[in-house]
Write an enzyme that holds these catalytic residues in place. Sequence first.
Site, PDB file in Angstrom:
ATOM      1  N   SER A 179     -28.700   7.477 -22.836  1.00  0.00           N
ATOM      2  CA  SER A 179     -29.507   6.505 -21.903  1.00  0.00           C
ATOM      3  C   SER A 179     -28.957   6.164 -20.699  1.00  0.00           C
ATOM      4  CB  SER A 179     -29.570   5.144 -22.776  1.00  0.00           C
ATOM      5  OG  SER A 179     -30.431   5.356 -24.081  1.00  0.00           O
ATOM      6  N   HIS A 216       0.720  -1.281  -0.075  1.00  0.00           N
ATOM      7  CA  HIS A 216       0.058  -0.046  -0.038  1.00  0.00           C
ATOM      8  C   HIS A 216       0.725   1.336  -0.026  1.00  0.00           C
ATOM      9  CE1 HIS A 216      -3.726  -2.355   1.735  1.00  0.00           C
ATOM     10  NE2 HIS A 216      -3.242  -2.690   0.492  1.00  0.00           N
ATOM     11  N   ARG A 248      -9.070   4.713 -20.810  1.00  0.00           N
ATOM     12  CA  ARG A 248      -9.239   3.306 -20.883  1.00  0.00           C
ATOM     13  C   ARG A 248      -8.624   2.616 -19.893  1.00  0.00           C
ATOM     14  NH1 ARG A 248      -9.336   2.656 -27.397  1.00  0.00           N
ATOM     15  NH2 ARG A 248     -11.179   3.689 -28.061  1.00  0.00           N
ATOM     16  N   ARG A 279     -26.592   8.049 -28.332  1.00  0.00           N
ATOM     17  CA  ARG A 279     -27.716   7.581 -27.719  1.00  0.00           C
ATOM     18  C   ARG A 279     -27.585   6.503 -26.701  1.00  0.00           C
ATOM     19  NH1 ARG A 279     -30.828   4.024 -31.278  1.00  0.00           N
ATOM     20  NH2 ARG A 279     -31.929   3.541 -29.311  1.00  0.00           N
ATOM     21  N   CYS A 333      -1.272  -1.588   7.422  1.00  0.00           N
ATOM     22  CA  CYS A 333      -0.461  -0.399   7.301  1.00  0.00           C
ATOM     23  C   CYS A 333      -0.403   0.325   8.526  1.00  0.00           C
ATOM     24  CB  CYS A 333      -1.047   0.500   6.364  1.00  0.00           C
ATOM     25  SG  CYS A 333      -0.870   0.243   4.535  1.00  0.00           S
ATOM     26  N   GLU A 341       1.291   3.859   1.980  1.00  0.00           N
ATOM     27  CA  GLU A 341       2.313   3.801   3.334  1.00  0.00           C
ATOM     28  C   GLU A 341       3.408   3.201   3.498  1.00  0.00           C
ATOM     29  OE1 GLU A 341      -0.934   3.193   2.753  1.00  0.00           O
ATOM     30  OE2 GLU A 341      -2.259   3.636   4.633  1.00  0.00           O
ATOM     31  N   ALA A 368     -16.408  12.696 -27.183  1.00  0.00           N
ATOM     32  CA  ALA A 368     -15.561  13.754 -27.815  1.00  0.00           C
ATOM     33  C   ALA A 368     -16.458  14.809 -28.769  1.00  0.00           C
ATOM     34  CB  ALA A 368     -14.491  13.293 -28.736  1.00  0.00           C
ATOM     35  N   LEU A 378     -11.056  -0.308 -29.523  1.00  0.00           N
ATOM     36  CA  LEU A 378     -11.172  -0.416 -28.147  1.00  0.00           C
ATOM     37  C   LEU A 378     -10.006  -0.728 -27.350  1.00  0.00           C
ATOM     38  CD1 LEU A 378     -14.874  -1.282 -27.977  1.00  0.00           C
ATOM     39  CD2 LEU A 378     -13.996   0.985 -28.298  1.00  0.00           C
ATOM     40  N   GLU A 415     -17.995   4.817 -24.426  1.00  0.00           N
ATOM     41  CA  GLU A 415     -17.531   5.824 -25.259  1.00  0.00           C
ATOM     42  C   GLU A 415     -18.524   6.198 -26.495  1.00  0.00           C
ATOM     43  OE1 GLU A 415     -13.612   5.155 -26.906  1.00  0.00           O
ATOM     44  OE2 GLU A 415     -12.938   4.661 -24.808  1.00  0.00           O
TER      45      GLU A 415
HETATM   46  C1  AOF Z   1      -4.849  -0.521  -1.394  1.00  0.00           C
HETATM   47  N1  AOF Z   1      -3.781   0.543  -1.501  1.00  0.00           N
HETATM   48  O1  AOF Z   1      -2.478   1.906  -0.727  1.00  0.00           O
HETATM   49  C2  AOF Z   1      -4.056   1.385   0.553  1.00  0.00           C
HETATM   50  C3  AOF Z   1      -5.491   0.551   0.681  1.00  0.00           C
HETATM   51  O2  AOF Z   1      -6.770  -5.867  -1.218  1.00  0.00           O
HETATM   52  P1  AOF Z   1      -5.713  -5.419  -0.223  1.00  0.00           P
HETATM   53  O3  AOF Z   1      -5.455  -6.529   0.771  1.00  0.00           O
HETATM   54  O4  AOF Z   1      -4.561  -4.928  -0.824  1.00  0.00           O
HETATM   55  O5  AOF Z   1      -6.475  -4.122   0.884  1.00  0.00           O
HETATM   56  C4  AOF Z   1      -7.166  -3.371   0.145  1.00  0.00           C
HETATM   57  C5  AOF Z   1      -7.783  -2.399   1.021  1.00  0.00           C
HETATM   58  O6  AOF Z   1      -6.797  -1.692   1.921  1.00  0.00           O
HETATM   59  C6  AOF Z   1      -8.574  -1.397   0.148  1.00  0.00           C
HETATM   60  O7  AOF Z   1      -9.960  -1.701   0.202  1.00  0.00           O
HETATM   61  C7  AOF Z   1      -8.532  -0.016   1.182  1.00  0.00           C
HETATM   62  O8  AOF Z   1      -9.705  -0.145   2.212  1.00  0.00           O
HETATM   63  C8  AOF Z   1      -7.358  -0.367   2.065  1.00  0.00           C
HETATM   64  N2  AOF Z   1      -6.322   0.674   1.650  1.00  0.00           N
HETATM   65  N3  AOF Z   1      -5.567  -0.361  -0.354  1.00  0.00           N
HETATM   66  O9  AOF Z   1      -5.179  -1.202  -2.388  1.00  0.00           O
HETATM   67  C9  AOF Z   1      -3.366   1.284  -0.442  1.00  0.00           C
HETATM   68  N4  AOF Z   1      -3.738   2.288   1.539  1.00  0.00           N
HETATM   69 ZN    ZN Z   2      -2.827  -0.410   3.800  1.00  0.00          ZN
END
Ligand code: AOF
Ligand code: ZN
Length: 391
Positions: free
Chosen positions: A331, A78, A212, A327, A112, A80, A182, A232, A323
Amino acid sequence: MGSGVSSLLRPPGHGDPRPRERPFIDLSDEDLGWLDRAFLLGRQGWGRVHPNPMVGCVLVRGGCVLAEGWHREFGGPHGEVDALERTGEDTVGATAYVSLEPCRHRGKTPACTDALVRAGVERVVYAVADPGGSAGGGGAALDAAGIRVDGPVWPVAVGRRENPMFFHKHETERPFVAVKLAVSLDGLIAAVPGQQTAVTGPEALRAAHELRAGFDAVMVGSVTARVDNPRLTVRAGSVIPRVPPARMVLDSEASLAETSALFREREGRVIMFVRENAQQAELERLERAGTEVHPVPVAQGGLDLGAVLDASSETGIRSILCEGGGRLASSFLAEGMACRLYLFQSPYVLGSAGVSAFPGPFPEGMWGQWVPAFDPERLGDDVITVYEREA
Ligand code: AOF
Ligand code: ZN
């Protein structure tokens, strides 16, 4: 902010990250500036981390940056932990600025909150609350561990603006739908019916491909599929999607030619929605061409879009970029199923024989719900504005 900021990769149309809302907590300009930076860092995860959130983190001590990090890859560290791993020295007494509340769960990676405590971080400032589940509640956990916690600084709407699909996923099973069009100065998507028109320029094209990359699927209606004959795929721009987006076509009569460009590429599943009772022979023809075919009920004016979304989520699709054409896009807007509109606007006129981008009809007052999410951004001659639907 420093000059490095503008070179950061980010989702198209995501401008200045400073929210227009009032912060819940009275913070210094310096604190708010680091939080802006955390948002910008997180945006570099576009195309690589979904359906998880884009998250950035800055570690600061004595006004100096010790490290910057972000969630780079789905399943990987993550934001952090990425920042903590990049510090050249110890982080005792540092402040961590994070764009999302640190998680307190052991998921694909350890919590974290534990990593921040172990690293001796003294203070954590986080932008928005985690929307819940086992990951949520990290702020309280840090507080209980004796860390000074400032957060959430911003309301949920701010988190949603940065990570709309992630917040959407916590609220509903249905995929997140964004519409991208566009449009010429006079509100048209083609100069003449049945004729492909280059409405915007090369910079916008790159941005459209980068857009995308952050979606599970890219969708068009059958007229667009025939007239534009699109592949696509993600072929331009600097974002390589972790998973090539699925390519979706709404083709109620199951009559798309198997010579279509869509079938020549192997990159990304091809998923088609046809009407129930479409010719069995046509369905088999499409399947032989390499398509997953989903029959869905017909509603007024075309296929039942709710059924299309439900069938999409059953096949694992959680976000769709529609994209066009006009119509189909209308919708989605009219039925309240789109949460975002990416409008790429050209300064040129296409003329009175053209095809309207917004043929409607739209419910009374609908456009009043749509507001720009960020400042408009210039791309060559064109301008991209990202609109969100106010909750
Ligand atoms: C992330 N990236 O930098 C932070 C997250 O699927 P996991 O175990 O990697 O956990 C995902 C969860 O962790 C995510 O739903 C969110 O609540 C929390 N924080 N997730 O993927 C990050 N800080
Ligand atoms: Zn985390």
